[in-house]
Scaffold this motif. Sequence first.
Motif, PDB file in Angstrom:
ATOM      1  N   GLY A 101      26.881  99.310 -40.655  1.00  0.00           N
ATOM      2  CA  GLY A 101      27.109  98.896 -42.035  1.00  0.00           C
ATOM      3  C   GLY A 101      28.562  98.540 -42.284  1.00  0.00           C
ATOM      4  O   GLY A 101      28.874  97.541 -42.935  1.00  0.00           O
ATOM      5  N   THR A 102      29.472  99.339 -41.714  1.00  0.00           N
ATOM      6  CA  THR A 102      30.897  99.055 -41.892  1.00  0.00           C
ATOM      7  C   THR A 102      31.284  97.749 -41.219  1.00  0.00           C
ATOM      8  O   THR A 102      32.079  96.981 -41.750  1.00  0.00           O
ATOM      9  CB  THR A 102      31.747 100.207 -41.308  1.00  0.00           C
ATOM     10  OG1 THR A 102      31.269 101.420 -41.832  1.00  0.00           O
ATOM     11  CG2 THR A 102      33.201 100.040 -41.670  1.00  0.00           C
ATOM     12  N   GLN A 103      30.722  97.481 -40.058  1.00  0.00           N
ATOM     13  CA  GLN A 103      31.010  96.206 -39.388  1.00  0.00           C
ATOM     14  C   GLN A 103      30.588  95.031 -40.269  1.00  0.00           C
ATOM     15  O   GLN A 103      31.357  94.098 -40.486  1.00  0.00           O
ATOM     16  CB  GLN A 103      30.292  96.140 -38.035  1.00  0.00           C
ATOM     17  CG  GLN A 103      30.907  97.038 -36.976  1.00  0.00           C
ATOM     18  CD  GLN A 103      30.276  96.849 -35.605  1.00  0.00           C
ATOM     19  OE1 GLN A 103      29.139  96.396 -35.493  1.00  0.00           O
ATOM     20  NE2 GLN A 103      31.010  97.199 -34.575  1.00  0.00           N
ATOM     21  N   ASP A 149      42.981  91.076 -37.598  1.00  0.00           N
ATOM     22  CA  ASP A 149      42.508  91.725 -36.388  1.00  0.00           C
ATOM     23  C   ASP A 149      42.504  93.239 -36.522  1.00  0.00           C
ATOM     24  O   ASP A 149      41.578  93.910 -36.084  1.00  0.00           O
ATOM     25  CB  ASP A 149      43.381  91.315 -35.198  1.00  0.00           C
ATOM     26  CG  ASP A 149      42.824  90.073 -34.514  1.00  0.00           C
ATOM     27  OD1 ASP A 149      41.698  89.678 -34.856  1.00  0.00           O
ATOM     28  OD2 ASP A 149      43.506  89.514 -33.645  1.00  0.00           O
ATOM     29  N   ASP A 150      43.558  93.770 -37.144  1.00  0.00           N
ATOM     30  CA  ASP A 150      43.613  95.217 -37.308  1.00  0.00           C
ATOM     31  C   ASP A 150      42.505  95.700 -38.228  1.00  0.00           C
ATOM     32  O   ASP A 150      41.915  96.749 -38.031  1.00  0.00           O
ATOM     33  CB  ASP A 150      44.974  95.644 -37.886  1.00  0.00           C
ATOM     34  CG  ASP A 150      45.927  96.021 -36.776  1.00  0.00           C
ATOM     35  OD1 ASP A 150      45.552  95.838 -35.611  1.00  0.00           O
ATOM     36  OD2 ASP A 150      47.035  96.485 -37.074  1.00  0.00           O
ATOM     37  N   TYR A 151      42.261  94.916 -39.247  1.00  0.00           N
ATOM     38  CA  TYR A 151      41.200  95.209 -40.205  1.00  0.00           C
ATOM     39  C   TYR A 151      39.861  95.257 -39.476  1.00  0.00           C
ATOM     40  O   TYR A 151      39.071  96.184 -39.630  1.00  0.00           O
ATOM     41  CB  TYR A 151      41.212  94.095 -41.244  1.00  0.00           C
ATOM     42  CG  TYR A 151      40.288  94.236 -42.415  1.00  0.00           C
ATOM     43  CD1 TYR A 151      40.631  95.032 -43.493  1.00  0.00           C
ATOM     44  CD2 TYR A 151      39.093  93.541 -42.458  1.00  0.00           C
ATOM     45  CE1 TYR A 151      39.796  95.130 -44.592  1.00  0.00           C
ATOM     46  CE2 TYR A 151      38.253  93.631 -43.551  1.00  0.00           C
ATOM     47  CZ  TYR A 151      38.605  94.425 -44.616  1.00  0.00           C
ATOM     48  OH  TYR A 151      37.788  94.521 -45.696  1.00  0.00           O
ATOM     49  N   GLY A 180      35.505  98.631 -36.310  1.00  0.00           N
ATOM     50  CA  GLY A 180      34.718  98.682 -35.088  1.00  0.00           C
ATOM     51  C   GLY A 180      34.310  97.325 -34.542  1.00  0.00           C
ATOM     52  O   GLY A 180      33.254  97.170 -33.951  1.00  0.00           O
ATOM     53  N   LEU A 181      35.146  96.316 -34.746  1.00  0.00           N
ATOM     54  CA  LEU A 181      34.917  95.016 -34.128  1.00  0.00           C
ATOM     55  C   LEU A 181      36.068  94.803 -33.153  1.00  0.00           C
ATOM     56  O   LEU A 181      37.183  95.240 -33.418  1.00  0.00           O
ATOM     57  CB  LEU A 181      34.949  93.905 -35.184  1.00  0.00           C
ATOM     58  CG  LEU A 181      34.021  94.089 -36.383  1.00  0.00           C
ATOM     59  CD1 LEU A 181      34.514  93.270 -37.560  1.00  0.00           C
ATOM     60  CD2 LEU A 181      32.623  93.680 -36.017  1.00  0.00           C
ATOM     61  N   THR A 182      35.826  94.109 -32.050  1.00  0.00           N
ATOM     62  CA  THR A 182      36.943  93.927 -31.112  1.00  0.00           C
ATOM     63  C   THR A 182      37.910  92.844 -31.587  1.00  0.00           C
ATOM     64  O   THR A 182      39.058  92.840 -31.204  1.00  0.00           O
ATOM     65  CB  THR A 182      36.451  93.555 -29.702  1.00  0.00           C
ATOM     66  OG1 THR A 182      35.587  92.426 -29.824  1.00  0.00           O
ATOM     67  CG2 THR A 182      35.679  94.701 -29.076  1.00  0.00           C
ATOM     68  N   ALA A 183      37.450  91.908 -32.433  1.00  0.00           N
ATOM     69  CA  ALA A 183      38.349  90.897 -32.989  1.00  0.00           C
ATOM     70  C   ALA A 183      37.726  90.353 -34.264  1.00  0.00           C
ATOM     71  O   ALA A 183      36.567  90.624 -34.562  1.00  0.00           O
ATOM     72  CB  ALA A 183      38.589  89.780 -31.984  1.00  0.00           C
ATOM     73  N   GLU A 184      38.532  89.579 -34.985  1.00  0.00           N
ATOM     74  CA  GLU A 184      38.022  89.065 -36.237  1.00  0.00           C
ATOM     75  C   GLU A 184      36.914  88.034 -36.010  1.00  0.00           C
ATOM     76  O   GLU A 184      36.946  87.273 -35.064  1.00  0.00           O
ATOM     77  CB  GLU A 184      39.167  88.401 -37.004  1.00  0.00           C
ATOM     78  CG  GLU A 184      38.927  88.491 -38.470  1.00  0.00           C
ATOM     79  CD  GLU A 184      40.069  87.875 -39.250  1.00  0.00           C
ATOM     80  OE1 GLU A 184      41.181  87.760 -38.727  1.00  0.00           O
ATOM     81  OE2 GLU A 184      39.810  87.520 -40.403  1.00  0.00           O
ATOM     82  N   TRP A 216      31.978  98.525 -29.073  1.00  0.00           N
ATOM     83  CA  TRP A 216      32.226  99.723 -29.856  1.00  0.00           C
ATOM     84  C   TRP A 216      30.957 100.483 -30.124  1.00  0.00           C
ATOM     85  O   TRP A 216      30.930 101.702 -30.085  1.00  0.00           O
ATOM     86  CB  TRP A 216      32.830  99.333 -31.200  1.00  0.00           C
ATOM     87  CG  TRP A 216      34.270  99.081 -31.050  1.00  0.00           C
ATOM     88  CD1 TRP A 216      34.857  98.101 -30.317  1.00  0.00           C
ATOM     89  CD2 TRP A 216      35.308  99.858 -31.595  1.00  0.00           C
ATOM     90  NE1 TRP A 216      36.188  98.204 -30.393  1.00  0.00           N
ATOM     91  CE2 TRP A 216      36.506  99.276 -31.181  1.00  0.00           C
ATOM     92  CE3 TRP A 216      35.344 100.984 -32.404  1.00  0.00           C
ATOM     93  CZ2 TRP A 216      37.738  99.785 -31.535  1.00  0.00           C
ATOM     94  CZ3 TRP A 216      36.577 101.478 -32.775  1.00  0.00           C
ATOM     95  CH2 TRP A 216      37.748 100.887 -32.338  1.00  0.00           C
ATOM     96  N   LEU A 217      29.888  99.778 -30.441  1.00  0.00           N
ATOM     97  CA  LEU A 217      28.639 100.460 -30.773  1.00  0.00           C
ATOM     98  C   LEU A 217      28.153 101.261 -29.573  1.00  0.00           C
ATOM     99  O   LEU A 217      27.653 102.379 -29.723  1.00  0.00           O
ATOM    100  CB  LEU A 217      27.592  99.446 -31.225  1.00  0.00           C
ATOM    101  CG  LEU A 217      27.887  98.793 -32.579  1.00  0.00           C
ATOM    102  CD1 LEU A 217      26.814  97.774 -32.931  1.00  0.00           C
ATOM    103  CD2 LEU A 217      27.990  99.838 -33.688  1.00  0.00           C
TER     104      LEU A 217
END
Lengths: 464, 464
Positions: A330-332, B259-261, B266-270, B287-288
């Motif tokens: 959900g956060t993603q 990108d930091d956001y 939990g994403l590797t990039a935007e 990440w998952l």
Amino acid sequence: MEKRVQDYSKEILKIIRSNTSPAVMGGRLQDYHENDLADVMPKLTVQERCKLYRILDTDMLSDIFEYTDEENAAEYLNEMDVRKAAAILSRMETDALADVLNKVEKTKKKILIDLLEPEVRRDVEMIASFDEDEIGSRMTTNYIVITDKLTVKQAMSSLIEQAAKNDNISTIFVVTEQQKFYGAINLKELIIARRDDLLENLVVTSYPYVYAEENIDECIEELKDYSEDSIPVLDNDNQLLGVITSASIIDLVDDEMGDDYAKLAGLTAEEDLKEPLKESMKKRLPWLIILLGLGMVVSSVVGIFEKVVTALPIIMCFQSLILDMAGNVGTQSLAVTIRVLMDESLTGKQKLELVWKEMRIGLCNGGLLGILSFALIGLYIYLFKGKTLLFSYAVSGCIGVALLLAMLISSAVGTCIPLFFKKINIDPAVASGPLITTVNDLVAVITYYGLSWLFLLKMLNLAG
Amino acid sequence: MEKRVQDYSKEILKIIRSNTSPAVMGGRLQDYHENDLADVMPKLTVQERCKLYRILDTDMLSDIFEYTDEENAAEYLNEMDVRKAAAILSRMETDALADVLNKVEKTKKKILIDLLEPEVRRDVEMIASFDEDEIGSRMTTNYIVITDKLTVKQAMSSLIEQAAKNDNISTIFVVTEQQKFYGAINLKELIIARRDDLLENLVVTSYPYVYAEENIDECIEELKDYSEDSIPVLDNDNQLLGVITSASIIDLVDDEMGDDYAKLAGLTAEEDLKEPLKESMKKRLPWLIILLGLGMVVSSVVGIFEKVVTALPIIMCFQSLILDMAGNVGTQSLAVTIRVLMDESLTGKQKLELVWKEMRIGLCNGGLLGILSFALIGLYIYLFKGKTLLFSYAVSGCIGVALLLAMLISSAVGTCIPLFFKKINIDPAVASGPLITTVNDLVAVITYYGLSWLFLLKMLNLAG
């Protein structure tokens, strides 16, 4: 962060602490960038700083003050003669000047404002009249303006005259005799124009502009896209009030992202290292209290399934797994949706596409992870909990399916809630976080325990 | 986002679709900003765009292309004569030009590169030689440079000559005869200088610069602080290669924060709206999977306490509450720490202060929320679960204390882990998320069930 760019502090400190004459020292210091000089200021003693105030000219000092953080700048102003302080302030970019004045103690502030050049005083008061979230509060009145009836030659001499007092010269703004905004000239065009060219041909009359009362959040993306050094700010009568410089745009972009970043993490606004404990607590508590309340709701729903857990204690162990994964997915989706909403204006069709895409991602990722946990958790229960193979894989099958469903629904929830908040004009970054967590927790709990009850207890009639 | 700034699209479309002569139409279109013209391009038919390519001059078209996204620009280049395409490319900012060329189909790209002006071709090849994360890949060679031995008058005429071909004129860079970087002159200073002033006095010799091979992440904060329109980029022999413009800095700041956001979520990039499903999945799955693995660890720890839950099923209901709150507090501390680390270089003492402050916040907030949940949850159990008052408040006391402890420890973990990752030179935003979630989950589970076992089962000897 490490200083990667050449660090001039040591060199500058050495010069200031040497015994050379003021003229030589002033000459040497002028070879440095004002930002580097500003970095050195806090490292000096009060005496050393006072020496600098005498050696450097007002222009240079005002530039240094623009690179100094406001609290330090207010402190430095206290160290010098009040007339000198007012002279320095008068030369600063108006937005920076207003920021510094806000940090000066009240009675002193009044004296300083009285001593400012009348024109600057008027500008400061005007900028102070705007709300913090209006673009007018971030503009500077430090720009070049000419009227539309000049020749190229006249324009050039007007520029040279004004350039002595104003820093942002790369765009020259043109107003009519009634002071209405008419257009802008790129300095480059003026410089390469011949003296007998018509000024009219150089003016871009549909130059972008903003109104001073516009909300910063709502126009910052647009301003960024123009990548101009300065964008004019108008009042409601279309008269030119000031400009937004690219330096301000960089700050605003940084602030906006920082705030959204903070909100995603459950803070009401970005925090600062020097902030007192109470302030920081205030920024964090509101969300925590809301989250606690919502957590209690989830707990009472879990309570409904107490009997399922009593009959099958092992399924309780994997509750945290399902809930965490639903929350993560959900956060993603939330983060992706907020960023997309920040950068682009979506049509209804694009919004549906976004939801559809997120759900497909949720389904695919959920499917993969569901299979993975079916295989691994079944093995784990069989090996370590001493259950039969059938029992183990019945439980892990239930977990796998619950994981898939929870991830699919969480993706949809994580996309739809921010879209909905945006629609009703509430900042999606603030509002979505806790609601999504709770909705996802509820969905995950009901899916997981519901499935366990139906499949394991009712259909297979297994019990602990 | 809604267009808040004046939307010129309709006006521009109307002009292009009118039947006025090319000369008049060209004159009218020149009154608009290139960004607004670029916005209109995708709305035109191929025929209409071809009309534009004939009407507008190369300079204007190259400016429009700088505001067009690369894929569209590559498409437009296909619609025109290859010589015209090369002429437009030759006039663009070198970094933008390199981006567009990357999107052009291979054989066409070769032809275009061959047709570029030789000097531009050399620059493009140079910029392409840098890695994506090196600052050299983001520079433009579109700047004004003079040698250090000129007079003010000579400098001014050299500027006028170069300005016709180069856009970034607000800072003039000075090199020695050996082409080494010597310093910079603010155009404003040059304009207000008298013809017989010494050029030497205008040059800031300790002007900030970066080396082309420096890592973007490591120098972007520093570049931002200077708020200059352009910062020189040097090679390892201190020769001037190009400049970084403020527009590039805005993009870089935006990218970095984005990108930091993304990483915090939990994403590797935007991610991008147009990205294919597979790409998006790739950014989320790593990440998952890690989180699933860590979730299993937590589940097996919960498994240890199966007996406690069997004896006292009611405490299971509040597990999600404690875990969620610990997670929320940890994420808050994490976000604050990452932002502080991004903006400032901390001394050891400041790091200790940060940890100490976060722990005090955790303690205070935890205390408040602990008392709140002690009171409310006790009442809830007493009223809705039909237990005795003693039993209800014994359980809720246990929950309150566990909440306080979990929040205190989570604050410390959420601060120390990113500080540690920073220390060993791993990006704290990437690495901290899943580790903090797991550590906090484990701490919360052990505190909560441990306390329940000790206090409720062993000391008070209560059972469900």
